[in-house]
Motif scaffolding. Structure first.
Motif, PDB file in Angstrom:
ATOM      1  N   CYS A 121     -45.975 -34.423  44.574  1.00 25.67           N
ATOM      2  CA  CYS A 121     -45.162 -35.301  43.157  1.00 25.67           C
ATOM      3  C   CYS A 121     -45.865 -33.812  41.939  1.00 25.67           C
ATOM      4  CB  CYS A 121     -44.908 -36.318  42.366  1.00 25.67           C
ATOM      5  SG  CYS A 121     -47.400 -37.049  42.076  1.00 25.67           S
ATOM      6  N   ILE A 122     -44.999 -33.908  41.101  1.00 26.80           N
ATOM      7  CA  ILE A 122     -45.625 -33.528  39.846  1.00 26.80           C
ATOM      8  C   ILE A 122     -44.753 -34.328  38.841  1.00 26.80           C
ATOM      9  CG2 ILE A 122     -44.986 -31.312  38.114  1.00 26.80           C
ATOM     10  CD1 ILE A 122     -44.425 -29.610  40.275  1.00 26.80           C
ATOM     11  N   CYS A 123     -46.113 -35.038  38.304  1.00 27.69           N
ATOM     12  CA  CYS A 123     -46.026 -35.997  37.503  1.00 27.69           C
ATOM     13  C   CYS A 123     -45.740 -35.796  35.952  1.00 27.69           C
ATOM     14  CB  CYS A 123     -46.694 -36.771  37.585  1.00 27.69           C
ATOM     15  SG  CYS A 123     -46.449 -38.377  36.911  1.00 27.69           S
ATOM     16  N   GLY A 124     -45.054 -36.295  35.025  1.00 25.30           N
ATOM     17  CA  GLY A 124     -44.742 -35.580  33.704  1.00 25.30           C
ATOM     18  C   GLY A 124     -43.900 -37.487  32.557  1.00 25.30           C
ATOM     19  N   VAL A 125     -43.920 -37.251  31.435  1.00 19.09           N
ATOM     20  CA  VAL A 125     -43.825 -37.792  30.847  1.00 19.09           C
ATOM     21  C   VAL A 125     -42.599 -37.462  29.592  1.00 19.09           C
ATOM     22  CG1 VAL A 125     -45.659 -39.481  30.890  1.00 19.09           C
ATOM     23  CG2 VAL A 125     -45.477 -37.687  29.272  1.00 19.09           C
ATOM     24  N   PHE A 126     -41.622 -38.061  29.138  1.00 19.61           N
ATOM     25  CA  PHE A 126     -40.746 -37.706  28.419  1.00 19.61           C
ATOM     26  C   PHE A 126     -41.027 -38.710  26.940  1.00 19.61           C
ATOM     27  CE2 PHE A 126     -37.980 -36.045  31.208  1.00 19.61           C
ATOM     28  CZ  PHE A 126     -37.068 -35.306  30.341  1.00 19.61           C
ATOM     29  N   SER A 127     -41.359 -37.988  25.948  1.00 18.04           N
ATOM     30  CA  SER A 127     -41.621 -38.646  24.784  1.00 18.04           C
ATOM     31  C   SER A 127     -41.048 -38.545  23.420  1.00 18.04           C
ATOM     32  CB  SER A 127     -42.577 -39.184  24.412  1.00 18.04           C
ATOM     33  OG  SER A 127     -43.370 -40.161  22.993  1.00 18.04           O
ATOM     34  N   HIS A 128     -40.269 -39.390  22.486  1.00 20.56           N
ATOM     35  CA  HIS A 128     -39.823 -39.287  21.399  1.00 20.56           C
ATOM     36  C   HIS A 128     -40.522 -39.425  20.333  1.00 20.56           C
ATOM     37  CE1 HIS A 128     -38.598 -43.356  22.088  1.00 20.56           C
ATOM     38  NE2 HIS A 128     -38.326 -43.745  20.243  1.00 20.56           N
ATOM     39  N   LEU A 129     -41.536 -40.219  20.380  1.00 17.50           N
ATOM     40  CA  LEU A 129     -42.727 -40.900  19.745  1.00 17.50           C
ATOM     41  C   LEU A 129     -43.620 -39.502  19.030  1.00 17.50           C
ATOM     42  CD1 LEU A 129     -43.751 -43.809  22.168  1.00 17.50           C
ATOM     43  CD2 LEU A 129     -42.090 -43.773  19.898  1.00 17.50           C
TER      44      LEU A 129
END
Length: 219
Positions: free
Chosen positions: A199-207
């Motif tokens: 896997c390639i693991c990532g996160v989205f954030s508007h914080l």
């Protein structure tokens, strides 16, 4: 799309800034870029984990936001699927609730998408647009669906293929996990699992802002 994507590939952290998608030309550019990335990294599918994937759990947010707009003097024409003339407010709120309950899944997504654009909700718009943009290249999971899957999706991978798993950091909708875990917790759990090489693991954030990104990476 205003969110940022951080992804971790073989312990290297990179930043992808999604383009603002307003027309077909920009959509094609975005799609081509994503497909190129998927091919270069042998990614066969994108898994996007977001509480907004469970549209039915968005009812409280939808009805609450519409109720707040009802108090505004000028009613938005872009939300013309709502009958703003109904009075008193209690009857109007029942109308909104009934409209949601009788609408199909695609209709609810359309209503919520239009409401999110009106509210400039950068946490919701990407989740509602990304499936339309990527079609069969992406599979959406609510947090509960991802946990229930228990990594079974990795067993469907062909040899040498990977999944790009993107997690929204903050679960604020009705589909949030009962144990309080957020997207970062789920991403860490995946990276600590036996599937981390697939896997390639990532996160989205508007914080947080771009200026805060390096600090958040270290955290």
């Amino acid at each position: 799309m205003n969110d940022k994507i951080l992804h971790n590939s073989q312990n290297l952290m990179d930043e992808i800034n999604p383009v603002e998608i307003d027309n077909s030309s920009q959509k094609k550019t975005a799609t081509d870029s994503i497909e190129s990335f998927m091919q270069s990294e042998n990614v066969s599918l994108i898994c996007y984990i977001d509480d907004r994937a469970d549209i039915d759990s968005s009812k409280p947010n939808f009805t609450g936001s519409i109720s707040s707009i009802y108090d505004e003097e000028d009613k938005p024409q872009e939300l013309n699927f709502i009958d703003w003339t109904i009075k008193p407010k209690q009857r109007f709120e029942q109308h909104v609730s009934d409209l949601w309950d009788k609408s199909s899944g695609p209709e609810k997504k359309d209503y919520f998408h239009r409401l999110s654009i009106y509210n400039n909700d950068s946490n919701t718009i990407p989740a509602l647009e990304i499936e339309e943009l990527l079609e069969d290249k992406i599979r959406l999971f609510s947090p509960k669906e991802w946990v229930a899957d228990d990594y079974k999706i990795f067993k469907e991978l062909e040899e040498g293929s990977k999944l790009l798993c993107l997690f929204d950091i903050e679960f604020t909708n009705g589909a949030k996990l009962e144990d309080g875990r957020d997207g970062l917790d789920l991403a860490k759990h995946l990276l600590d699992s036996e599937h981390n090489s697939k896997c390639i693991c990532g996160v989205f954030s508007h914080l947080f802002s771009i200026d805060e990104e390096d600090e958040k990476r270290q955290e």
